[in-house]
Design an enzyme around this catalytic site. Structure first.
Site, PDB file in Angstrom:
ATOM      1  N   PHE A   1     -54.158  50.138  67.288  1.00  0.00           N
ATOM      2  CA  PHE A   1     -55.483  50.409  67.844  1.00  0.00           C
ATOM      3  C   PHE A   1     -56.413  49.218  67.689  1.00  0.00           C
ATOM      4  CE2 PHE A   1     -53.818  54.517  66.535  1.00  0.00           C
ATOM      5  CZ  PHE A   1     -54.179  55.374  67.563  1.00  0.00           C
ATOM      6  N   ASP A   2     -57.128  48.902  68.756  1.00  0.00           N
ATOM      7  CA  ASP A   2     -58.331  48.100  68.608  1.00  0.00           C
ATOM      8  C   ASP A   2     -59.329  48.967  67.831  1.00  0.00           C
ATOM      9  OD1 ASP A   2     -60.255  45.980  69.199  1.00  0.00           O
ATOM     10  OD2 ASP A   2     -61.166  47.444  70.548  1.00  0.00           O
TER      11      ASP A   2
END
Length: 211
Positions: free
Chosen positions: A6-7
């Site tokens: 995930f960003d």
């Protein structure tokens, strides 16, 4: 077992108002009246170094320091949680998937956001600015995560709200997902052809079954 990378900003935590207010604080002080909040949207995603070297290459370090000072001071006032993020992370973890964060932020700032969300325990680790020589869209951060997680590329998904995230995933050879709640809009992300588009965080629960 699947791996989900995930960003952070704009993907797991809504930091958009914080980022825009921080840029406006720094830029109004240095370049009064030259930038609007709308102008600052394009600065969301790239690293601070990349952004400020384009704006004022000879003052980048000074402006980054001012940015971080304001951003730290007002962090909890302006960030917000996205709907369904914690619940989805909890379910993914319960199902045995490996979760990690791949961000262009410094690790201490990621940690502060995770503590705000009470979400640190969902992630195996987080990769920040100081862990790599090249940031997204270079594949280095994603490849580093893959090496640590020991999960095949075809079982890995990179999720983010900016083109840097999608291209980093593609450059590393993993599947990609954009988030429709990106401040730049779903249409913007579709230009970069992510494999999936999330309209709610819980969409991941269906997507992972097909990986």
């Amino acid at each position: 077992m699947k791996a989900l990378l995930f960003d952070f900003d704009g993907t797991l935590l809504n930091t958009n108002e914080l980022i825009i207010r921080t840029f406006m604080h720094v830029l109004n002080e240095r370049f009064p009246g030259q930038y609007s909040p709308k102008d600052c949207i394009k600065f969301i995603g790239p690293s601070l170094k990349e952004t400020f070297e384009q704006i004022a290459p000879n003052e980048a370090d000074e402006l980054i320091a001012k940015y971080r000072q304001f951003n730290h001071a007002y962090h909890d006032l302006y960030v917000k949680e996205f709907d369904g993020v914690n619940e989805t992370l909890e379910q993914l973890k319960r199902e045995g998937h490996k979760l990690a964060i791949v961000s262009t932020k410094k690790k201490e700032t990621i940690e502060r956001g995770l503590k705000y969300m009470k979400a640190e325990h969902y992630f195996d680790f987080w990769i920040g600015l100081e862990d790599v020589k090249k940031v997204k869209p270079d594949p280095e951060p994603v490849l580093l995560a893959l090496d640590r997680l020991k999960v095949p590329k075809e079982k890995t998904l990179m999720i983010g709200d900016n083109y840097h995230d999608i291209l980093a995933g593609k450059n590393a050879g993993v599947k990609t997902a954009g988030v429709a709640w990106s401040i730049k809009g779903e249409h913007y992300l579709k230009q970069f052809n992510p494999d999936f588009m999330l309209h709610h965080m819980s969409d991941l629960l269906t997507i992972v079954k097909g990986l």
